[in-house]
Design an enzyme around this catalytic site. Structure first.
Site, PDB file in Angstrom:
ATOM      1  N   LEU A 164     -20.625  -0.259  -0.245  1.00 53.99           N
ATOM      2  CA  LEU A 164     -21.122   0.471   1.028  1.00 53.99           C
ATOM      3  C   LEU A 164     -20.155   0.497   2.061  1.00 53.99           C
ATOM      4  O   LEU A 164     -19.450  -0.649   2.417  1.00 53.99           O
ATOM      5  CB  LEU A 164     -22.428  -0.465   1.502  1.00 53.99           C
ATOM      6  N   ASP A 184       0.827  -1.259   0.244  1.00 53.04           N
ATOM      7  CA  ASP A 184       0.004  -0.004  -0.159  1.00 53.04           C
ATOM      8  C   ASP A 184       0.929   1.243   0.025  1.00 53.04           C
ATOM      9  O   ASP A 184       2.019   1.321   0.506  1.00 53.04           O
ATOM     10  CB  ASP A 184      -0.851   0.098   1.267  1.00 53.04           C
ATOM     11  N   ASN A 213      -2.983   3.282   6.287  1.00 50.62           N
ATOM     12  CA  ASN A 213      -3.963   2.156   6.067  1.00 50.62           C
ATOM     13  C   ASN A 213      -3.167   0.784   6.530  1.00 50.62           C
ATOM     14  O   ASN A 213      -3.890  -0.146   7.392  1.00 50.62           O
ATOM     15  CB  ASN A 213      -4.462   2.166   4.781  1.00 50.62           C
ATOM     16  N   LYS A 263     -18.055   1.650 -13.582  1.00 50.60           N
ATOM     17  CA  LYS A 263     -17.917   2.958 -14.309  1.00 50.60           C
ATOM     18  C   LYS A 263     -16.837   2.633 -15.548  1.00 50.60           C
ATOM     19  O   LYS A 263     -16.760   3.538 -16.458  1.00 50.60           O
ATOM     20  CB  LYS A 263     -17.298   3.985 -13.205  1.00 50.60           C
TER      21      LYS A 263
END
Length: 621
Positions: free
Chosen positions: A450, A315, A320, A411
């Site tokens: 979500l 990462d 995080n 998308k």
């Protein structure tokens, strides 16, 4: 404090000695009609000390002197009864074997009386406390009148706490339960007044402020049905955690939680083929890029369950990675996990990492994903999403990774924004290189997640808590939604089916209208939309479109062995020509020329329509 505990224990032991011997005397009185023969009393005196000691030892072993009886529950009461029965049996066996043989009727009667006196005496502490608490609570002016859905064990626990906890100003007014045999009865002193069909009527009739859904083992479909009913009442709704979240089996008011949108989706948990996933992950070295992000971290949580040889968490954002590291350590996961802070844009560092760890499976979740931000920073979208993905893809090919799974997005289908267009280029990269590589490259495409960073639901909840307004871009805008665990688990399952070049599409069921979502969350928070909490339409953001799609016309759709996963046909194979066009981006990106970047994206991705994007920009401004 210790001396106080010991004093309480010795006092209880002294009282038990009195109650045990009193029980035998009363048993003799009942057996001989209060005319006890002298020789019988003499026989009892010879055994009284031993029998009393036997009972005390049993009571000690059953921890009757450690329990705090003013808070005793049915469990403690039953343990006290079991202790009395065991003590009685051992005392009787002693009398028949070694001591004076007392009449069997006296042994049985004394056992019954000991249960009544010893267990009853202990439970009297709880009864007195509840009476006194009830007297105090009877003078309290209650803040909230509550309707409890579920008259089972969980509901009973919740109601008892409401009734006897002085710090809680909840008044349990009625129960609701779908078991018609319970309707008309009372549970914990509260009447069961109807089934779910009566919720709306009773909420109005009884002037209910809050509805608590207190059913621990509730399936998602039933939960959604109840919430759909409750949101028509105008009352705030709360739920207890699911049965697997209640570790100690106790249901308390501080474990109640607000309704979230996952509850409203009403989906049952995803069923995985654990054996197949285990077969391709167990004992392998797995790398997750973007491993500290919303999807990446959940992928890591799922992967670690299948005992990989090594898990490489890569990462760019150290916070995080640190948060995930601390979580794993709290759960005792120390070994075989490596945390690497670097960017997928750093090609040389990636090569060193792949050469050192030789991953066999790569899940590529690292990406810039925020649509409006990428509209304003197109060069960063190109560098991170396209060049970053290409770096990981080339390293995977070079070091002979077995499976490579790209996390893509809906998308990317007929994109109207730069972020979606870059993700479509990523899909084209993996489809085209798959034809010339021994690595099996595939992509998984899904919609909004979500609870992920930037998700609309946490924003709405925060806006509701602050009294509004809730901001929606357009009244007709809709989106596909998945939960983070759903998405991550299905990505792992799709990895089973990946043979090379596929784009897997996750079934997100029906799209949700964002305006309806906002209204539902407002209602379930106990407010009326556009009365208590206003909803404002702020216009489409840059690059946003009203409706998302999951497939292009050319891809088609075929089923896999899993009812939640579908697969589209590969539609792009020319890796060399794609590399020529991507390399042309290098100069354009260095110039940070938005127009040239968009032009080049339109050239690479024919389905990219920036016209809608520009309309959105003008609306946004």
């Amino acid at each position: 404090m210790e001396s106080l505990k010991n004093s309480r224990k010795y006092i209880l032991m002294l009282i038990d000695i009195i109650l045990i011997n009193l029980s035998y005397i009363l048993a003799y009185c009942f057996r001989f009609n209060f005319d006890i023969p002298t020789y019988e009393l003499a026989r009892f005196k010879n055994d009284a000390i031993i029998i009393t000691v036997i009972y005390l030892i049993v009571f000690y072993l059953f921890k009757l002197y450690k329990n705090l009886w003013i808070y005793a529950s049915m469990d403690e009461f039953l343990i006290a009864i079991y202790a009395c029965i065991v003590g009685n049996l051992l005392g009787t066996i002693y009398g028949f074997t070694f001591g004076e043989r007392l009449p069997l009727s006296v042994d049985i009667l004394s056992g019954i009386i000991i249960i009544i006196l010893v267990a009853g005496f202990r439970m009297s502490f709880r009864i007195v406390r509840e009476y006194l608490d009830g007297k105090v609570k009877s003078h309290i002016i209650y803040d909230k009148r509550v309707l409890v859905v579920g008259a089972g064990k969980a509901g009973t626990m919740i109601v008892n706490e409401m009734k006897f906890c002085n710090e809680v100003n909840y008044l349990p007014v009625a129960f609701i339960d779908d078991d018609k045999y319970k309707v008309g009865t009372s549970v914990a002193g509260v009447e069961v007044m109807g089934t779910r069909n009566n919720i709306v009527q009773l909420a109005k009739q009884l002037d209910i402020d809050e509805i608590l859904i207190a059913i621990a083992a509730i399936d998602m479909k039933t939960k959604k049905e109840l919430l759909d009913i409750c949101k028509e009442t105008g009352c705030k709704v709360k739920l207890i955690p699911g049965i697997y979240e209640i570790i100690d089996g106790k249901v308390t008011l501080n474990k109640l939680r607000e309704v979230n949108f996952e509850d409203l989706l009403g989906r049952d948990p995803v069923k995985l083929d654990m054996e197949q996933i285990n077969d391709y992950i167990k004992g392998t070295t797995v790398m997750v890029t973007g491993g500290g992000g919303s999807i990446g971290s959940e992928l890591c949580r799922q992967i670690i369950k299948f005992n990989p040889k090594e898990l490489i968490i890569l990462d760019n954002y150290e916070n995080n990675a640190y948060i995930l590291q601390q979580e794993f350590r709290r759960n005792g996961i120390f070994e075989n996990v490596k945390y690497i802070i670097t960017s997928v844009k750093d090609k040389k560092k990636l090569d060193l990492i792949f050469n050192k760890y030789r991953p066999e499976i790569v899940f590529h979740a690292a990406a810039h994903k925020h649509v409006p931000l990428m509209e304003e920073n197109p060069s960063e979208a190109i560098k991170n999403n396209i060049f970053g993905t290409l770096n990981v893809v080339l390293c995977s090919d070079k070091y002979k990774v077995k499976k490579f799974v790209l996390i893509s997005t809906d998308k990317a289908v007929n994109p109207t924004n730069i972020m979606g267009a870059t993700k479509r280029v990523c899909e084209m990269i993996i489809q085209s290189i798959d034809k010339r590589s021994k690595t099996q490259f595939a992509a998984v495409r899904f919609g909004n997640v979500l609870g992920s960073n930037g998700s609309v639901v946490p924003l709405f909840i925060e806006q509701i808590k602050n009294g509004g307004p809730v901001t929606v871009t357009h009244k007709d805008i809709n989106r596909f939604f998945m939960t983070i665990p759903e998405a991550s688990q299905l990505v792992l399952q799709a990895g089973v089916y990946a043979k090379g070049g596929e784009i897997f599409v996750l079934d997100m069921e029906d799209p949700v209208r964002i305006y309806d979502l906002a209204c539902d969350l407002i209602r379930l928070s106990g407010y009326v939309p556009n009365k208590d909490i206003s909803i404002e339409f702020i216009g489409l953001r840059p690059g946003e479109k009203l409706y998302e799609e999951v497939l292009t016309k050319e891809e088609g759709l075929n089923r896999t062995c899993h009812n939640k996963i579908f697969v589209g046909r590969p539609t792009f194979e020319d890796f060399n020509s794609l590399m020529v066009k991507i390399n042309e981006f290098k100069t354009i990106v260095e110039e940070d020329d938005r127009e040239k970047i968009i032009y080049k994206l339109e050239e690479i991705v024919p389905t990219y329509k920036r016209f809608e994007s520009e309309v959105a920009v003008s609306n946004f401004i």
